[in-house]
Design a protein around this motif. Structure first.
Motif, PDB file in Angstrom:
ATOM      1  N   ARG A 151      32.047  42.153  42.799  1.00  0.00           N
ATOM      2  CA  ARG A 151      33.088  42.891  42.058  1.00  0.00           C
ATOM      3  C   ARG A 151      33.660  44.018  42.905  1.00  0.00           C
ATOM      4  N   ALA A 152      32.801  44.749  43.594  1.00  0.00           N
ATOM      5  CA  ALA A 152      33.250  45.868  44.431  1.00  0.00           C
ATOM      6  C   ALA A 152      34.129  45.365  45.578  1.00  0.00           C
ATOM      7  N   THR A 153      33.731  44.269  46.194  1.00  0.00           N
ATOM      8  CA  THR A 153      34.506  43.694  47.287  1.00  0.00           C
ATOM      9  C   THR A 153      35.867  43.209  46.777  1.00  0.00           C
ATOM     10  N   ALA A 154      35.875  42.586  45.605  1.00  0.00           N
ATOM     11  CA  ALA A 154      37.129  42.101  45.011  1.00  0.00           C
ATOM     12  C   ALA A 154      38.070  43.263  44.707  1.00  0.00           C
ATOM     13  N   ALA A 155      37.523  44.357  44.184  1.00  0.00           N
ATOM     14  CA  ALA A 155      38.357  45.523  43.864  1.00  0.00           C
ATOM     15  C   ALA A 155      38.972  46.103  45.136  1.00  0.00           C
ATOM     16  N   ALA A 156      38.173  46.216  46.191  1.00  0.00           N
ATOM     17  CA  ALA A 156      38.683  46.752  47.453  1.00  0.00           C
ATOM     18  C   ALA A 156      39.736  45.826  48.062  1.00  0.00           C
ATOM     19  N   LYS A 157      39.480  44.529  47.994  1.00  0.00           N
ATOM     20  CA  LYS A 157      40.427  43.551  48.530  1.00  0.00           C
ATOM     21  C   LYS A 157      41.742  43.583  47.740  1.00  0.00           C
ATOM     22  N   ALA A 158      41.645  43.687  46.415  1.00  0.00           N
ATOM     23  CA  ALA A 158      42.844  43.760  45.575  1.00  0.00           C
ATOM     24  C   ALA A 158      43.671  44.986  45.936  1.00  0.00           C
ATOM     25  N   HIS A 159      43.002  46.106  46.135  1.00  0.00           N
ATOM     26  CA  HIS A 159      43.707  47.333  46.510  1.00  0.00           C
ATOM     27  C   HIS A 159      44.381  47.166  47.877  1.00  0.00           C
ATOM     28  N   ALA A 160      43.691  46.523  48.820  1.00  0.00           N
ATOM     29  CA  ALA A 160      44.255  46.295  50.146  1.00  0.00           C
ATOM     30  C   ALA A 160      45.484  45.381  50.078  1.00  0.00           C
ATOM     31  N   ILE A 161      45.417  44.337  49.266  1.00  0.00           N
ATOM     32  CA  ILE A 161      46.563  43.424  49.110  1.00  0.00           C
ATOM     33  C   ILE A 161      47.758  44.187  48.549  1.00  0.00           C
ATOM     34  N   LEU A 162      47.502  44.994  47.537  1.00  0.00           N
ATOM     35  CA  LEU A 162      48.576  45.739  46.878  1.00  0.00           C
ATOM     36  C   LEU A 162      49.214  46.754  47.824  1.00  0.00           C
ATOM     37  N   THR A 163      48.385  47.548  48.494  1.00  0.00           N
ATOM     38  CA  THR A 163      48.944  48.554  49.404  1.00  0.00           C
ATOM     39  C   THR A 163      49.590  47.894  50.617  1.00  0.00           C
ATOM     40  N   GLY A 164      49.063  46.745  51.027  1.00  0.00           N
ATOM     41  CA  GLY A 164      49.671  45.995  52.132  1.00  0.00           C
ATOM     42  C   GLY A 164      51.071  45.514  51.789  1.00  0.00           C
ATOM     43  N   ALA A 165      51.330  45.323  50.513  1.00  0.00           N
ATOM     44  CA  ALA A 165      52.656  44.902  50.050  1.00  0.00           C
ATOM     45  C   ALA A 165      53.554  46.115  49.788  1.00  0.00           C
ATOM     46  N   GLY A 166      53.022  47.324  50.064  1.00  0.00           N
ATOM     47  CA  GLY A 166      53.812  48.540  49.859  1.00  0.00           C
ATOM     48  C   GLY A 166      53.906  48.964  48.406  1.00  0.00           C
ATOM     49  N   LEU A 167      52.932  48.557  47.599  1.00  0.00           N
ATOM     50  CA  LEU A 167      52.955  48.870  46.174  1.00  0.00           C
ATOM     51  C   LEU A 167      51.742  49.697  45.775  1.00  0.00           C
ATOM     52  N   THR A 168      51.841  50.306  44.615  1.00  0.00           N
ATOM     53  CA  THR A 168      50.723  51.029  44.014  1.00  0.00           C
ATOM     54  C   THR A 168      50.378  50.329  42.711  1.00  0.00           C
ATOM     55  N   TRP A 169      49.254  50.687  42.127  1.00  0.00           N
ATOM     56  CA  TRP A 169      48.880  50.087  40.840  1.00  0.00           C
ATOM     57  C   TRP A 169      49.903  50.415  39.753  1.00  0.00           C
ATOM     58  N   PRO A 170      50.411  51.661  39.678  1.00  0.00           N
ATOM     59  CA  PRO A 170      51.468  51.928  38.689  1.00  0.00           C
ATOM     60  C   PRO A 170      52.725  51.085  38.910  1.00  0.00           C
ATOM     61  N   ASP A 171      53.055  50.818  40.185  1.00  0.00           N
ATOM     62  CA  ASP A 171      54.201  49.935  40.476  1.00  0.00           C
ATOM     63  C   ASP A 171      53.961  48.552  39.881  1.00  0.00           C
ATOM     64  N   LEU A 172      52.752  48.029  40.092  1.00  0.00           N
ATOM     65  CA  LEU A 172      52.415  46.696  39.614  1.00  0.00           C
ATOM     66  C   LEU A 172      52.470  46.626  38.093  1.00  0.00           C
ATOM     67  N   ILE A 173      51.915  47.633  37.444  1.00  0.00           N
ATOM     68  CA  ILE A 173      51.915  47.660  35.977  1.00  0.00           C
ATOM     69  C   ILE A 173      53.347  47.798  35.457  1.00  0.00           C
ATOM     70  N   GLY A 174      54.135  48.649  36.098  1.00  0.00           N
ATOM     71  CA  GLY A 174      55.537  48.819  35.693  1.00  0.00           C
ATOM     72  C   GLY A 174      56.326  47.535  35.842  1.00  0.00           C
ATOM     73  N   ALA A 175      56.085  46.819  36.956  1.00  0.00           N
ATOM     74  CA  ALA A 175      56.784  45.550  37.182  1.00  0.00           C
ATOM     75  C   ALA A 175      56.382  44.520  36.137  1.00  0.00           C
TER      76      ALA A 175
END
Length: 119
Positions: free
Chosen positions: A28-52
């Motif tokens: 779970r911890a690895t998945a959370a870190a990987k998800a964050h890396a994918i998102l920031t790699g795309a130039g997005l934040t979690w609020p951006d993703l939720i807003g979209a």
């Protein structure tokens, strides 16, 4: 500002986020870190993703009814094939048209340049 995530990135993110349901803490911890890396790699934040995700998808306006689409197509008579001309004259006689008829009508409208193919 509207942020968008491309399909490939969304697919990768979805697969990684599925791992958050794992019974293993480390996974779970690895998945959370990987998800964050994918998102920031795309130039997005979690609020951006939720807003979209909360935004309604933009769809270009279409003709109000299939009858209007038939009329628009028939107005381009010289560009119609014989079968299409017969097809377009038939549906307005009915109250409703089938899914297959809607598909055919849409394909004719796309070919004539009245509508654009949806991606």
């Amino acid at each position: 500002m509207a942020h968008q995530i491309d399909t490939k990135t969304a697919d990768r993110l979805g697969k990684v986020l599925n791992l958050l349901g794992s019974n293993h803490d480390g996974e779970r911890a690895t998945a959370a870190a990987k998800a964050h890396a994918i998102l920031t790699g795309a130039g997005l934040t979690w609020p951006d993703l939720i807003g979209a995700a909360l935004q309604k998808p933009h769809r270009p306006p279409e003709f109000g009814t299939w009858r209007q689409t038939c009329r628009e197509c028939l107005a381009r008579d010289k560009d119609l094939r014989q079968w299409e001309r017969g097809f377009l004259n038939d549906p307005p006689k009915f109250q409703r048209i089938s899914t297959k008829q809607r598909y055919c009508l849409n394909e004719i409208a796309i070919r004539l340049g009245i509508r654009e193919r949806k991606s």
